[in-house]
Design a protein around this motif. Structure first.
Motif, mmCIF file in Angstrom:
data_model
loop_
_atom_site.group_PDB
_atom_site.id
_atom_site.type_symbol
_atom_site.label_atom_id
_atom_site.label_comp_id
_atom_site.label_asym_id
_atom_site.label_seq_id
_atom_site.Cartn_x
_atom_site.Cartn_y
_atom_site.Cartn_z
ATOM 1 N N ILE A 188 36.871 34.162 37.493
ATOM 2 C CA ILE A 188 37.667 35.138 38.238
ATOM 3 C C ILE A 188 39.134 34.735 38.343
ATOM 4 O O ILE A 188 40.019 35.589 38.352
ATOM 5 C CB ILE A 188 37.052 35.400 39.636
ATOM 6 C CG1 ILE A 188 37.695 36.644 40.254
ATOM 7 C CG2 ILE A 188 37.172 34.176 40.541
ATOM 8 C CD1 ILE A 188 36.963 37.148 41.491
ATOM 9 N N ALA A 189 39.418 33.443 38.401
ATOM 10 C CA ALA A 189 40.810 33.007 38.480
ATOM 11 C C ALA A 189 41.568 33.378 37.202
ATOM 12 O O ALA A 189 42.729 33.795 37.255
ATOM 13 C CB ALA A 189 40.881 31.504 38.724
ATOM 14 N N GLN A 190 40.910 33.229 36.057
ATOM 15 C CA GLN A 190 41.547 33.606 34.796
ATOM 16 C C GLN A 190 41.808 35.108 34.757
ATOM 17 O O GLN A 190 42.879 35.552 34.315
ATOM 18 C CB GLN A 190 40.660 33.203 33.615
ATOM 19 C CG GLN A 190 41.270 33.572 32.259
ATOM 20 C CD GLN A 190 40.373 33.202 31.092
ATOM 21 O OE1 GLN A 190 39.392 32.483 31.256
ATOM 22 N NE2 GLN A 190 40.703 33.688 29.913
ATOM 23 N N PHE A 191 40.833 35.893 35.216
ATOM 24 C CA PHE A 191 41.025 37.352 35.279
ATOM 25 C C PHE A 191 42.214 37.681 36.176
ATOM 26 O O PHE A 191 43.038 38.530 35.841
ATOM 27 C CB PHE A 191 39.758 38.025 35.803
ATOM 28 C CG PHE A 191 39.923 39.510 36.055
ATOM 29 C CD1 PHE A 191 39.839 40.411 35.006
ATOM 30 C CD2 PHE A 191 40.168 39.991 37.334
ATOM 31 C CE1 PHE A 191 40.004 41.778 35.224
ATOM 32 C CE2 PHE A 191 40.330 41.348 37.558
ATOM 33 C CZ PHE A 191 40.252 42.246 36.505
ATOM 34 N N HIS A 192 42.281 37.017 37.317
ATOM 35 C CA HIS A 192 43.385 37.243 38.249
ATOM 36 C C HIS A 192 44.723 36.945 37.575
ATOM 37 O O HIS A 192 45.693 37.713 37.700
ATOM 38 C CB HIS A 192 43.202 36.373 39.495
ATOM 39 C CG HIS A 192 44.291 36.526 40.502
ATOM 40 N ND1 HIS A 192 45.489 35.847 40.428
ATOM 41 C CD2 HIS A 192 44.369 37.289 41.628
ATOM 42 C CE1 HIS A 192 46.255 36.177 41.443
ATOM 43 N NE2 HIS A 192 45.605 37.052 42.195
ATOM 44 N N ASP A 193 44.808 35.829 36.868
ATOM 45 C CA ASP A 193 46.050 35.453 36.204
ATOM 46 C C ASP A 193 46.464 36.474 35.145
ATOM 47 O O ASP A 193 47.650 36.779 34.974
ATOM 48 C CB ASP A 193 45.911 34.073 35.552
ATOM 49 C CG ASP A 193 45.788 32.951 36.585
ATOM 50 O OD1 ASP A 193 46.084 33.211 37.773
ATOM 51 O OD2 ASP A 193 45.388 31.839 36.197
ATOM 52 N N GLU A 194 45.492 36.998 34.433
ATOM 53 C CA GLU A 194 45.787 37.951 33.361
ATOM 54 C C GLU A 194 46.241 39.303 33.902
ATOM 55 O O GLU A 194 46.936 40.057 33.199
ATOM 56 C CB GLU A 194 44.554 38.135 32.473
ATOM 57 C CG GLU A 194 44.212 36.897 31.646
ATOM 58 C CD GLU A 194 42.889 37.032 30.905
ATOM 59 O OE1 GLU A 194 42.183 38.057 31.139
ATOM 60 O OE2 GLU A 194 42.551 36.133 30.110
ATOM 61 N N HIS A 195 45.848 39.627 35.125
ATOM 62 C CA HIS A 195 46.156 40.948 35.684
ATOM 63 C C HIS A 195 46.837 40.827 37.047
ATOM 64 O O HIS A 195 46.664 41.675 37.912
ATOM 65 C CB HIS A 195 44.869 41.767 35.803
ATOM 66 C CG HIS A 195 44.141 41.928 34.503
ATOM 67 N ND1 HIS A 195 44.536 42.809 33.520
ATOM 68 C CD2 HIS A 195 43.049 41.273 34.010
ATOM 69 C CE1 HIS A 195 43.725 42.708 32.485
ATOM 70 N NE2 HIS A 195 42.814 41.795 32.753
ATOM 71 N N VAL A 196 47.634 39.800 37.203
ATOM 72 C CA VAL A 196 48.227 39.508 38.506
ATOM 73 C C VAL A 196 49.154 40.629 38.979
ATOM 74 O O VAL A 196 49.183 40.946 40.181
ATOM 75 C CB VAL A 196 48.951 38.144 38.483
ATOM 76 C CG1 VAL A 196 50.132 38.153 37.529
ATOM 77 C CG2 VAL A 196 49.376 37.725 39.874
ATOM 78 N N GLU A 197 49.891 41.252 38.083
ATOM 79 C CA GLU A 197 50.842 42.285 38.504
ATOM 80 C C GLU A 197 50.148 43.520 39.087
ATOM 81 O O GLU A 197 50.486 43.947 40.198
ATOM 82 C CB GLU A 197 51.756 42.665 37.339
ATOM 83 C CG GLU A 197 52.748 41.564 36.977
ATOM 84 C CD GLU A 197 53.738 42.000 35.910
ATOM 85 O OE1 GLU A 197 53.799 43.213 35.613
ATOM 86 O OE2 GLU A 197 54.442 41.133 35.388
ATOM 87 N N PRO A 198 49.172 44.131 38.388
ATOM 88 C CA PRO A 198 48.501 45.282 39.005
ATOM 89 C C PRO A 198 47.689 44.901 40.244
ATOM 90 O O PRO A 198 47.561 45.709 41.173
ATOM 91 C CB PRO A 198 47.600 45.835 37.894
ATOM 92 C CG PRO A 198 47.462 44.724 36.907
ATOM 93 C CD PRO A 198 48.737 43.944 36.986
ATOM 94 N N LEU A 199 47.170 43.670 40.302
ATOM 95 C CA LEU A 199 46.437 43.235 41.494
ATOM 96 C C LEU A 199 47.380 43.140 42.693
ATOM 97 O O LEU A 199 47.042 43.590 43.802
ATOM 98 C CB LEU A 199 45.755 41.892 41.237
ATOM 99 C CG LEU A 199 44.498 41.943 40.365
ATOM 100 C CD1 LEU A 199 44.098 40.547 39.905
ATOM 101 C CD2 LEU A 199 43.333 42.594 41.121
ATOM 102 N N HIS A 200 48.559 42.581 42.490
ATOM 103 C CA HIS A 200 49.544 42.518 43.566
ATOM 104 C C HIS A 200 50.019 43.923 43.950
ATOM 105 O O HIS A 200 50.211 44.220 45.136
ATOM 106 C CB HIS A 200 50.743 41.677 43.129
ATOM 107 C CG HIS A 200 50.465 40.207 43.159
ATOM 108 N ND1 HIS A 200 51.333 39.264 42.632
ATOM 109 C CD2 HIS A 200 49.415 39.497 43.652
ATOM 110 C CE1 HIS A 200 50.837 38.052 42.801
ATOM 111 N NE2 HIS A 200 49.671 38.172 43.411
ATOM 112 N N GLN A 201 50.185 44.786 42.956
ATOM 113 C CA GLN A 201 50.608 46.164 43.223
ATOM 114 C C GLN A 201 49.562 46.905 44.044
ATOM 115 O O GLN A 201 49.896 47.632 44.990
ATOM 116 C CB GLN A 201 50.855 46.906 41.907
ATOM 117 C CG GLN A 201 51.338 48.349 42.102
ATOM 118 C CD GLN A 201 51.455 49.107 40.786
ATOM 119 O OE1 GLN A 201 51.347 48.517 39.696
ATOM 120 N NE2 GLN A 201 51.678 50.405 40.874
ATOM 121 N N ALA A 202 48.296 46.737 43.680
ATOM 122 C CA ALA A 202 47.216 47.406 44.415
ATOM 123 C C ALA A 202 47.155 46.922 45.856
ATOM 124 O O ALA A 202 46.968 47.716 46.787
ATOM 125 C CB ALA A 202 45.878 47.161 43.711
#
Length: 276
Positions: A109-123
């Motif tokens: 999950i940490a790798q997924f978070h790193d790969e999609h950090v911008e939309p996760l922060h936006q959401a």
């Protein structure tokens, strides 16, 4: 003469016998061709499919062409796919997590978070929902977008309808699906889904697509991330409780506990990193 007549008699009898054998064989072939195993879906489920066509004609939709599409098929015994779900199999949380490969997802999950950090922060900024909860839901729902389904949503809901399994739900979802695809001019028969008709990495059923899906591209991960945030924010506003909102995603306490535990794992891993 006697021998000649006898020869004629035996020859005639043999011819009659062969003719009868051919007729019997032909009858067997005909019967076999009409057996339930060899009938087409339209022949086996004609009455229910005709009912479906008439229903959608009254609603302003023509689905005859979809039923004639070479990609159309009925998923036999689709009810067994529901009764064999993880929630039905698991007596406790530990076993449920094992079935869903919780430990593997916690490592990734940490790798997924790193790969999609911008939309996760936006959401998180837009909807006020923890980025870690959003990542955990996508991890549980579609294995971080790697498993979005091998079925087709139209076929899945038609199969449920003709099998009379959750038929009213299936009919409602078909209406929502045709509305969604019609508005975006999508090829409904080209879509992929779970056996329950859920699509995209967010695994939204058509009802949810029409209300909470952000964007047009169902395969785009950023769209799914924002959509999960929007969905949970809607229920948070009404319930005031995150766990209850997660249960609205999947009505299972086991599911909610697994999602929230996975989110905590992600937060601990990511927040414990040295600041850069």
């Amino acid at each position: 003469m006697t021998d000649f007549k006898t020869a004629i008699y035996h020859t005639s009898f043999k011819a009659i016998f062969c003719t009868l054998a051919l007729l019997l064989t032909a009858g067997t072939v005909t019967a076999s061709a009409a057996s339930p195993d060899t009938l087409s879906d339209r022949e086996k489920y004609g009455e229910k499919l005709t009912e479906l066509v008439r229903h959608f004609q009254a609603e302003g939709y023509e689905i005859e062409g979809l039923l004639e599409d070479e990609r159309f098929e009925i998923y036999e015994r689709i009810d067994r796919r529901f009764t064999g779900s993880a929630e039905r199999k698991s007596p406790d949380l530990d076993e449920y997590k094992q079935i869903l490969q919780f430990d593997d997802k916690a490592e990734r999950i940490a790798q997924f978070h790193d790969e999609h950090v911008e939309p996760l922060h936006q959401a998180e900024a837009t909807y006020g929902i923890s980025q870690y909860v959003i990542a955990a839901i996508i991890g549980i729902e579609s294995d971080f977008g790697t498993k979005t389904g091998r079925y087709n949503p139209f076929n899945a809901y038609v199969s449920m309808f003709v099998a009379d399994y959750r038929a009213e739900f299936a009919l409602a979802q078909l209406e929502e699906l045709l509305e969604f695809t019609g508005r975006r001019d999508l090829d409904v028969m080209g879509m992929k889904s779970s056996y329950a008709g859920a699509v995209s990495p967010a695994q939204f059923i058509p009802y949810s697509l029409n209300r909470w899906f952000v964007g047009d591209d169902l395969e785009d991960m950023a769209n799914s991330i924002l959509s999960v945030g929007k969905y949970l924010a809607y229920f948070m506003e009404r319930t005031g409780d995150l766990r209850t909102s997660v249960i609205r995603y999947n009505p299972s306490s086991l599911y909610a506990d697994t999602v929230l535990d996975l989110a905590r794992e992600a937060e601990e891993i990511i927040e414990s990193r040295p600041s850069r």
